[in-house]
Design a protein around this motif. Structure first.
Motif, PDB file in Angstrom:
ATOM      1  N   THR A  99      -2.867   3.964  -1.402  1.00 23.21           N
ATOM      2  CA  THR A  99      -3.452   2.744  -1.938  1.00 23.21           C
ATOM      3  C   THR A  99      -4.197   3.064  -3.225  1.00 23.21           C
ATOM      4  O   THR A  99      -4.604   4.214  -3.466  1.00 23.21           O
ATOM      5  CB  THR A  99      -4.420   2.098  -0.936  1.00 23.21           C
ATOM      6  OG1 THR A  99      -5.515   2.996  -0.700  1.00 23.21           O
ATOM      7  CG2 THR A  99      -3.710   1.773   0.377  1.00 23.21           C
ATOM      8  N   ILE A 100      -4.405   2.036  -4.020  1.00 25.66           N
ATOM      9  CA  ILE A 100      -5.094   2.237  -5.296  1.00 25.66           C
ATOM     10  C   ILE A 100      -6.490   2.794  -5.072  1.00 25.66           C
ATOM     11  O   ILE A 100      -6.931   3.720  -5.771  1.00 25.66           O
ATOM     12  CB  ILE A 100      -5.133   0.914  -6.086  1.00 25.66           C
ATOM     13  CG1 ILE A 100      -3.705   0.492  -6.483  1.00 25.66           C
ATOM     14  CG2 ILE A 100      -6.005   1.047  -7.339  1.00 25.66           C
ATOM     15  CD1 ILE A 100      -3.613  -0.893  -7.064  1.00 25.66           C
ATOM     16  N   THR A 101      -7.207   2.274  -4.066  1.00 20.11           N
ATOM     17  CA  THR A 101      -8.577   2.740  -3.845  1.00 20.11           C
ATOM     18  C   THR A 101      -8.635   4.142  -3.249  1.00 20.11           C
ATOM     19  O   THR A 101      -9.659   4.823  -3.370  1.00 20.11           O
ATOM     20  CB  THR A 101      -9.344   1.769  -2.928  1.00 20.11           C
ATOM     21  OG1 THR A 101      -8.638   1.612  -1.694  1.00 20.11           O
ATOM     22  CG2 THR A 101      -9.520   0.416  -3.601  1.00 20.11           C
ATOM     23  N   SER A 102      -7.559   4.596  -2.616  1.00 22.20           N
ATOM     24  CA  SER A 102      -7.565   5.944  -2.048  1.00 22.20           C
ATOM     25  C   SER A 102      -7.092   6.999  -3.043  1.00 22.20           C
ATOM     26  O   SER A 102      -7.215   8.198  -2.784  1.00 22.20           O
ATOM     27  CB  SER A 102      -6.701   6.005  -0.785  1.00 22.20           C
ATOM     28  OG  SER A 102      -5.334   5.815  -1.088  1.00 22.20           O
ATOM     29  N   LEU A 103      -6.559   6.570  -4.180  1.00 16.48           N
ATOM     30  CA  LEU A 103      -6.144   7.506  -5.211  1.00 16.48           C
ATOM     31  C   LEU A 103      -7.358   8.028  -5.970  1.00 16.48           C
ATOM     32  O   LEU A 103      -8.159   7.248  -6.487  1.00 16.48           O
ATOM     33  CB  LEU A 103      -5.179   6.843  -6.196  1.00 16.48           C
ATOM     34  CG  LEU A 103      -3.715   6.716  -5.768  1.00 16.48           C
ATOM     35  CD1 LEU A 103      -2.974   5.732  -6.673  1.00 16.48           C
ATOM     36  CD2 LEU A 103      -3.027   8.078  -5.803  1.00 16.48           C
ATOM     37  N   GLY A 104      -7.480   9.347  -6.040  1.00 10.87           N
ATOM     38  CA  GLY A 104      -8.512   9.931  -6.884  1.00 10.87           C
ATOM     39  C   GLY A 104      -8.059  10.049  -8.321  1.00 10.87           C
ATOM     40  O   GLY A 104      -8.857   9.959  -9.252  1.00 10.87           O
TER      41      GLY A 104
END
Length: 237
Positions: A99-104
């Motif tokens: 997910t976008i929010t889990s991508l660092g």
């Protein structure tokens, strides 16, 4: 860009066994193709974590062959007639599945050699896992080609300045970012672009990013033209 055919790209990449209706010719791949080459319409292989596709999907296509020394060094010879409509999108892809929010981080570096004639764009094609949204990043383009949708202004993101377009082909939303000047090499920080679409514009939510593709969307290359990916890396955390 052909609005009615965008979804066919996603379908083609998952259905290489579809009946073939295009004559792709038998042109030879370059001698540098030490590892793999294919002139098949849906020819594909996996090399070093990348998947390569010949991907001749548009109507009225001519001949096209892809070759690869690795997943990050590959090229295409294409001879498509000087007619309208996208003929192919040969590409190399890496899958994220985050997910976008889990991508660092999500970034890519590219170095290409492209022809001065023909009609094409060199672009990233980024999809969510449901193929509801398509994000295209054009780093260079030539000839009679243009994005789907309406202009949304200019934005500087990910190390580049882009003209932004938003549209729909009836099957999925398409967000196109066209670099305001052509580039044959560079690094794109992709994650800030995804966050801008999600957080600043609200055009989608916390999507799971699937395919991160890079290649050449070719409309015409009459007489035979070479497109070479000297180096490509896609990295994420």
């Amino acid at each position: 860009m052909a609005p009615h055919t965008r979804v066919r790209l996603a379908q083609a990449l998952t259905a290489p066994a579809l009946a073939l209706g295009i004559a792709v010719g038998t042109a030879a791949a370059p001698a540098s193709a030490a590892v793999w080459s294919s002139c098949d319409q849906w020819g594909n292989t996996s090399l070093g974590g990348y998947t390569l596709y010949n991907n001749i999907w548009g109507s009225g296509a001519g001949s096209q062959c892809v070759w690869a020394n690795s997943g990050t060094n590959w090229g295409v010879w294409a001879n498509h007639p000087n007619t309208g409509g996208i003929k192919s999108y040969p590409n190399s892809k890496k899958v994220s599945n985050k997910t976008i929010t889990s991508l660092g981080s999500l970034s890519s570096s590219y170095n290409v050699t492209v022809p001065s004639s023909g009609a094409y764009n060199t672009s990233y094609d980024i999809w969510d896992t449901d193929y509801d949204y398509e994000i295209m990043l054009w780093v260079n383009y030539n000839g009679a080609v243009g994005p789907l949708g309406t202009a949304q202004g200019t934005v500087t993101l990910g190390g580049h300045t882009w003209s932004v377009y938003k549209g729909s082909n009836g099957a999925n939303e398409v967000f196109s970012f066209l670099r305001t000047s052509d580039s044959s090499s560079g690094t794109v920080n992709i994650l800030p672009i995804l966050k801008w679409i999600k957080d600043t514009k609200g055009w989608f939510g916390n999507e799971t990013i699937g395919d991160v593709q890079f290649g050449y969307e070719i409309t015409s290359s009459s007489g035979g033209l070479d497109f070479v990916t000297n180096n490509l890396t896609v990295s994420s955390s």
